[in-house]
Every structure is written in structure tokens, then in C-alpha cells.
Design a protein around this motif. Structure first.
Motif, PDB file in Angstrom:
ATOM      1  N   PHE A  44       0.860  -1.318  -0.059  1.00  0.00           N
ATOM      2  CA  PHE A  44       0.025   0.086  -0.040  1.00  0.00           C
ATOM      3  C   PHE A  44       0.811   1.279  -0.069  1.00  0.00           C
ATOM      4  O   PHE A  44       0.859   2.278  -0.728  1.00  0.00           O
ATOM      5  CB  PHE A  44      -0.846   0.053   1.148  1.00  0.00           C
ATOM      6  CG  PHE A  44      -1.845   1.060   1.325  1.00  0.00           C
ATOM      7  CD1 PHE A  44      -2.807   1.358   0.285  1.00  0.00           C
ATOM      8  CD2 PHE A  44      -1.905   2.006   2.265  1.00  0.00           C
ATOM      9  CE1 PHE A  44      -3.664   2.459   0.415  1.00  0.00           C
ATOM     10  CE2 PHE A  44      -2.606   3.241   2.493  1.00  0.00           C
ATOM     11  CZ  PHE A  44      -3.748   3.047   1.527  1.00  0.00           C
ATOM     12  N   PHE A  45       1.909   1.278   0.882  1.00  0.00           N
ATOM     13  CA  PHE A  45       2.922   2.303   1.025  1.00  0.00           C
ATOM     14  C   PHE A  45       3.346   2.511  -0.216  1.00  0.00           C
ATOM     15  O   PHE A  45       3.566   3.735  -0.769  1.00  0.00           O
ATOM     16  CB  PHE A  45       3.588   1.935   2.070  1.00  0.00           C
ATOM     17  CG  PHE A  45       4.941   2.778   2.324  1.00  0.00           C
ATOM     18  CD1 PHE A  45       4.356   4.048   3.427  1.00  0.00           C
ATOM     19  CD2 PHE A  45       6.000   3.070   1.983  1.00  0.00           C
ATOM     20  CE1 PHE A  45       5.379   5.054   3.775  1.00  0.00           C
ATOM     21  CE2 PHE A  45       6.791   4.157   2.194  1.00  0.00           C
ATOM     22  CZ  PHE A  45       6.692   5.106   3.204  1.00  0.00           C
ATOM     23  N   TYR A  49       3.494   5.959  -2.745  1.00  0.00           N
ATOM     24  CA  TYR A  49       4.546   6.764  -2.996  1.00  0.00           C
ATOM     25  C   TYR A  49       5.172   6.366  -4.541  1.00  0.00           C
ATOM     26  O   TYR A  49       5.668   7.587  -5.090  1.00  0.00           O
ATOM     27  CB  TYR A  49       5.577   6.557  -1.918  1.00  0.00           C
ATOM     28  CG  TYR A  49       4.848   7.354  -0.722  1.00  0.00           C
ATOM     29  CD1 TYR A  49       4.912   9.002  -0.726  1.00  0.00           C
ATOM     30  CD2 TYR A  49       4.702   6.631   0.249  1.00  0.00           C
ATOM     31  CE1 TYR A  49       4.547   9.695   0.303  1.00  0.00           C
ATOM     32  CE2 TYR A  49       3.799   7.222   1.476  1.00  0.00           C
ATOM     33  CZ  TYR A  49       4.037   8.876   1.374  1.00  0.00           C
ATOM     34  OH  TYR A  49       3.581   9.643   2.606  1.00  0.00           O
TER      35      TYR A  49
ATOM     36  N   PRO B 120       6.296  13.249   3.170  1.00  0.00           N
ATOM     37  CA  PRO B 120       6.763  12.138   3.665  1.00  0.00           C
ATOM     38  C   PRO B 120       7.803  12.109   4.581  1.00  0.00           C
ATOM     39  O   PRO B 120       8.122  11.294   5.485  1.00  0.00           O
ATOM     40  CB  PRO B 120       7.101  11.247   2.507  1.00  0.00           C
ATOM     41  CG  PRO B 120       6.216  11.758   1.091  1.00  0.00           C
ATOM     42  CD  PRO B 120       6.310  13.363   1.455  1.00  0.00           C
ATOM     43  N   LEU B 123       6.541  13.160   8.002  1.00  0.00           N
ATOM     44  CA  LEU B 123       5.754  12.074   8.390  1.00  0.00           C
ATOM     45  C   LEU B 123       6.651  10.969   8.930  1.00  0.00           C
ATOM     46  O   LEU B 123       6.347  10.523   9.957  1.00  0.00           O
ATOM     47  CB  LEU B 123       4.720  11.876   7.437  1.00  0.00           C
ATOM     48  CG  LEU B 123       3.923  12.876   6.735  1.00  0.00           C
ATOM     49  CD1 LEU B 123       2.788  12.283   5.879  1.00  0.00           C
ATOM     50  CD2 LEU B 123       3.141  13.590   8.113  1.00  0.00           C
ATOM     51  N   ILE B 124       7.454  10.520   7.916  1.00  0.00           N
ATOM     52  CA  ILE B 124       8.298   9.160   8.456  1.00  0.00           C
ATOM     53  C   ILE B 124       9.029   9.385   9.606  1.00  0.00           C
ATOM     54  O   ILE B 124       9.174   8.710  10.573  1.00  0.00           O
ATOM     55  CB  ILE B 124       9.398   8.718   7.338  1.00  0.00           C
ATOM     56  CG1 ILE B 124       8.378   8.142   6.187  1.00  0.00           C
ATOM     57  CG2 ILE B 124      10.302   7.667   7.815  1.00  0.00           C
ATOM     58  CD1 ILE B 124       9.225   8.054   4.885  1.00  0.00           C
ATOM     59  N   MET B 313       3.150   2.222   8.721  1.00  0.00           N
ATOM     60  CA  MET B 313       3.161   2.477   7.421  1.00  0.00           C
ATOM     61  C   MET B 313       2.113   2.800   6.611  1.00  0.00           C
ATOM     62  O   MET B 313       2.138   3.849   5.772  1.00  0.00           O
ATOM     63  CB  MET B 313       3.833   1.202   6.677  1.00  0.00           C
ATOM     64  CG  MET B 313       5.230   1.122   7.155  1.00  0.00           C
ATOM     65  SD  MET B 313       5.666  -0.679   6.871  1.00  0.00           S
ATOM     66  CE  MET B 313       5.851  -0.551   4.857  1.00  0.00           C
ATOM     67  N   ILE B 314       0.926   2.427   7.024  1.00  0.00           N
ATOM     68  CA  ILE B 314      -0.605   2.691   6.510  1.00  0.00           C
ATOM     69  C   ILE B 314      -0.834   3.973   6.802  1.00  0.00           C
ATOM     70  O   ILE B 314      -1.060   4.807   5.705  1.00  0.00           O
ATOM     71  CB  ILE B 314      -1.553   1.781   7.130  1.00  0.00           C
ATOM     72  CG1 ILE B 314      -1.418   0.466   6.395  1.00  0.00           C
ATOM     73  CG2 ILE B 314      -2.996   2.396   6.697  1.00  0.00           C
ATOM     74  CD1 ILE B 314      -2.285  -0.636   6.975  1.00  0.00           C
ATOM     75  N   VAL B 316       1.419   6.847   7.300  1.00  0.00           N
ATOM     76  CA  VAL B 316       2.030   7.590   6.595  1.00  0.00           C
ATOM     77  C   VAL B 316       1.586   7.694   4.996  1.00  0.00           C
ATOM     78  O   VAL B 316       1.734   8.592   4.444  1.00  0.00           O
ATOM     79  CB  VAL B 316       3.668   7.106   6.650  1.00  0.00           C
ATOM     80  CG1 VAL B 316       4.447   8.170   5.733  1.00  0.00           C
ATOM     81  CG2 VAL B 316       4.127   7.502   8.202  1.00  0.00           C
ATOM     82  N   ALA B 317       1.072   6.310   4.769  1.00  0.00           N
ATOM     83  CA  ALA B 317       0.651   6.429   3.069  1.00  0.00           C
ATOM     84  C   ALA B 317      -0.700   7.045   2.971  1.00  0.00           C
ATOM     85  O   ALA B 317      -0.907   7.693   1.941  1.00  0.00           O
ATOM     86  CB  ALA B 317       0.479   4.882   2.883  1.00  0.00           C
ATOM     87  N   LEU B 318      -1.550   6.895   4.002  1.00  0.00           N
ATOM     88  CA  LEU B 318      -2.770   7.400   4.007  1.00  0.00           C
ATOM     89  C   LEU B 318      -2.794   9.256   4.183  1.00  0.00           C
ATOM     90  O   LEU B 318      -3.738   9.773   3.440  1.00  0.00           O
ATOM     91  CB  LEU B 318      -3.654   6.972   5.064  1.00  0.00           C
ATOM     92  CG  LEU B 318      -4.392   5.711   4.792  1.00  0.00           C
ATOM     93  CD1 LEU B 318      -5.393   5.374   6.094  1.00  0.00           C
ATOM     94  CD2 LEU B 318      -5.452   5.718   3.601  1.00  0.00           C
TER      95      LEU B 318
END
Lengths: 78, 370
Positions: A44-45, A49, B120, B123-124, B313-314, B316-318
Motif C-alpha cells: 500500500f505504502f 509513493y 513524507p 511524516l516518516i 506505514m499505513i 504515513v501512506a494515507l
């Protein structure tokens, strides 16, 4: 977990072998779960990206559900 | 219990205070003055009363279901299938608040502090500390909040005192020019963003070691947080006036930019950024923790830590895809997010509390008949 001492060496070794079996099983299950969730999250990640995905109206569901209430409250309080 | 740690009543007070302040310190002044204009300070007072009532309901809820987290209560009250569905919606709510707050951090840092830095990257870095905090447990989060609070109070006092020369009382006049209705609409915003988000503590209250002190600590934390928000919002209006406060995305940050004492004590806006980072860290960590803990309880896992890294991880991705831009996020935030929070902050806890009271009354009645 209460690990007691025993004077009987057979009892002790059996106890530890039982403990280690359940411990290994538990760790294995957690590992599988962790691997599964991590791979889903990782995919998903990278999807977001690497492919640079963006959604034009991601919170449309919230507007759909709450619009009638929002309109009613705004009409009443304006 | 999945979580072995315990927090004290004092740590609960501090956590509630920091979570109440959360992102409100930067965002609430503009969204409340949009409706209530120069009377937004009255909205804050009304919101505070409503918020304290809601928090009183949460503490009653915790007493009705001792030693159970919200997800366990839902499972117990609604059974396996319906309980799982309602629990999932609650978990999505926790996730949404975490993701929304993460997005706010990203937008703020890239627009005001580190322009050019990709979202990102910020956020990371933020999520790594949060994952670490979650893996260490609620006890460590509680102790960290005790370390944060003196820093927060000192910075807040310095900033508020330093801006006093620029305040003008005329900016909050006339009082109630357009009647009470816009003030009430402003109060809805402030109640939901600032006070109803403390619903997350229903996941944490079972881990307080002095259960008798819960009501007092919870109410005190909310009151202290409310006072900080009241001061921040009133200062914003007194310095900037209602027009500039509404137009600015981060009014309190821009107020800190205006501080100039004796021509040498200037450019102290990093202070408010630091305050915001501290309060938002506590807010996002608690919401993220509630999500991970709740999901582990729902899936009947033996350890919640296994979920912390993947869900991080979800998160950061969302965060970048929750809204295409900040204008969209603000529009949803102002118009619809309030009702989303009301659903999970008032409606569901109220239904559960009523069910608990009704069940107790019913069992008492049956016992007396037998």
C-alpha cells in the motif's frame, strides 16, 4: 508466566519443552500475522509513493453521510 | 490485558490536557471565528461547558464498565457480529483522526517551517517516534507527557505575556452583534475538535491505577486544556481581529511572529511550533495507540506491538491521500468532520452508557423480585 524450580530434572525438561513449543508456536503465529500485515502495508505504502496516487475526493463518503445534518444545522444556525 | 502498564491520575490529567490542546491551538481560532467572528471567545466558553459535560459522561461510562476498553465494551454490549461492525467503525474513526492530524503536521511543516521538504520526510520522522512510543506502552507515554508539560507551560506563558502590548480590546467589540446563533455554530466547532476528541480516553481509562480519581482528573485536564484554548483564541482576536484570524490558516503561529520585545526578543514563532509538536505528538500517539490496541483486542491477539510498524506505514501512506490539498481538507473539516466526531464522541458512548444503566436497573429489579 510463572517458571518454578523443580528438583525433578525430567519434570523440568518436560516443562521447558512444553513451554518452548507453545512459545515457538505463538511467535510463529505472530510472525505470520506480522508478515501478512507488513506486506499489505508495504504494498500500500509503495503504491501511494512509487505510483504517486492521489484521489480527487477521498472524503466524499463523509459528505454523503453527513450532508443532510450539516445542511439542517447550518440552516437553523445562520 | 494486552497492555501491562499503568498510568497515574496526574498523568491522566496531563495527557487529557495535552490532547485537548492538540491541534486546536493552531487550527481552532480560524475555524471558530469563521462563524462567531469577534464573539468566538464566548463560543469557547459555551464549548467548554458542553465539553465538560461530555467528559463527565465518559467518566460515568468508565465507571459503568470498569477494566474494559471501549472496544471490549462494544463487543460485550452488542455481541459478536454487530459488535465487530461497530468496533470497526470506531477503529476507522481513530485511524481517521490520526491520519488527519498527521496530514496537518505535514502541511504545517512544509508550508511554514521547512518549505521544499517533502511531506513524507516529515511524516516518516514523526511516525518513527510514535511507533517507538507505542511499542514502549502507555506508561512511557504518560511519563513523557510529564516531561513535556513544564516545557509547554513555560513557552505558552512567555508567548502570551510577550504579545500583551499588541492586544486591543476594541477588536472583540461589539459583543453579540449578530445574535447568539453564529456563536452557537462556533461553539459546535470548538466542542467537537477540542473536547469530544477526548473520547479516545475510553480506550485508556482501564489503565489508570487510581480508578476513583478518574472523574476528577479527566475533568481537570479538560478544564486546563480548555483554558489554554480560550486564552489562545482570545489573544488571536485581540491581536489580529476577527478578519485576519479567519483568513489565516495558523493565526497563533503568525501572532508569535509579531512578538517583539525591546527590539531583540523576536522571531519566536518556533516556540509555538514546538508547543504544537508536543501536543500533537501526544494526540496522534494516543489515537494511534487506541487504534492498534483496539484492533489487537478485536483480532484477539496476544500482543498489540506486532501491529505498530505496519499500521504506522499505513498511516504515513494515507496522510497524503486523505485530501488532495489543504483547502479541501479545511472545507471538509469545517462542514462535515464535526458531525463525524459527534457520532463517535457523543452518540455511541451515550447509547452504550444508557444500555449499561438500563441493564443494571433491570438486574437489580430482577434480584429484588426473586
Amino acid at each position: 508466566m510463572n517458571i518454578g524450580y523443580s528438583s525433578d530434572p525430567h519434570h523440568c525438561s518436560r516443562y521447558y519443552s512444553l513451554r518452548s513449543a507453545s512459545y515457538a508456536e505463538e511467535k510463529f503465529n505472530q510472525g505470520i500475522l506480522g508478515f501478512f500485515i507488513s506486506s499489505v502495508a508495504g504494498n500500500f505504502f509503495s503504491l501511494i509513493y512509487v505510483m504517486n496516487i492521489s484521489i480527487s475526493d477521498p472524503l466524499a463518503w463523509m459528505v454523503f453521510i453527513y450532508k443532510p445534518v450539516a445542511d439542517m444545522v447550518n440552516a437553523w444556525l445562520s | 490485558m494486552l497492555e501491562k502498564g499503568k498510568i497515574s491520575a496526574r498523568q491522566l490529567t496531563i495527557l487529557v490536557m495535552l490532547l485537548t490542546i492538540g491541534d486546536s491551538i493552531l487550527i481552532i481560532p480560524s475555524s471558530t471565528t469563521e462563524y462567531a467572528r469577534q464573539n468566538a471567545w464566548i463560543s469557547t466558553l459555551i464549548g467548554m461547558v458542553a465539553g465538560l459535560l461530555a467528559v463527565y459522561m465518559y467518566s460515568k461510562f468508565a465507571k459503568s464498565y470498569p477494566n474494559l476498553t471501549l472496544i471490549q465494551v462494544i463487543q460485550k454490549a452488542f455481541g459478536k457480529w454487530i459488535g465487530t461492525i461497530i468496533s470497526l467503525t470506531f477503529l476507522i474513526y481513530f485511524l481517521m483522526v490520526s491520519v488527519g492530524s498527521m496530514r496537518e503536521i505535514g502541511d504545517f511543516v512544509t508550508s511554514e517551517m521547512l518549505p521544499g521538504t517533502p511531506i513524507p520526510a516529515t511524516l516518516i520522522l514523526f511516525i518513527l517516534i510514535m511507533i517507538m512510543a507505542i511499542r514502549l506502552g502507555i506508561e512511557v507515554i504518560g511519563r513523557a507527557s510529564e516531561l513535556f508539560i513544564p516545557m509547554f507551560i513555560v513557552l505558552f506563558l512567555i508567548q502570551t505575556i510577550a504579545i500583551i502590548p499588541q492586544m486591543e480590546i476594541v477588536r472583540i467589540l461589539p459583543v453579540l452583534e449578530d445574535g447568539i446563533k453564529p456563536v452557537l455554530r462556533g461553539a459546535i466547532s470548538i466542542t467537537t475538535y477540542t473536547f469530544l476528541e477526548t473520547v479516545v480516553f475510553l480506550m485508556i481509562l482501564p489503565y489508570v491505577n487510581q480508578q476513583k480519581m478518574i472523574t476528577k482528573s479527566f475533568l481537570l485536564g479538560t478544564l486546563l486544556g480548555g483554558i489554554v484554548i480560550f486564552i489562545t483564541l482570545t489573544v488571536s482576536i485581540l491581536v489580529l481581529g476577527p478578519d485576519l484570524t479567519t483568513r489565516d490558516i495558523y493565526p497563533s503561529y503568525n501572532i508569535a511572529r509579531r512578538i517583539s520585545v525591546g527590539g531583540f526578543f523576536e522571531r519566536v514563532e518556533a516556540m509555538i511550533a514546538l508547543q504544537w509538536m508536543l501536543t500533537l505528538f501526544i494526540k496522534v500517539t494516543l489515537y494511534f495507540y487506541a487504534f492498534v490496541l483496539g484492533l489487537s483486542q478485536l483480532l484477539k491477539l496476544k500482543d498489540y506491538r506486532v501491529l505498530s510498524l505496519p499500521t504506522g506505514m499505513i498511516l504515513v501512506a494515507l496522510a497524503p491521500i486523505i485530501a488532495p490539498n489543504f483547502t479541501y481538507y479545511n472545507a471538509i473539516f469545517d462542514n462535515y468532520w464535526v458531525y463525524y466526531v459527534i457520532t463517535f464522541g457523543i452518540f455511541v458512548p451515550f447509547v452504550l452508557l444508557s444500555m449499561g444503566i438500563f441493564r443494571r436497573a433491570l438486574s437489580k429489579d430482577l434480584t429484588s423480585r426473586n
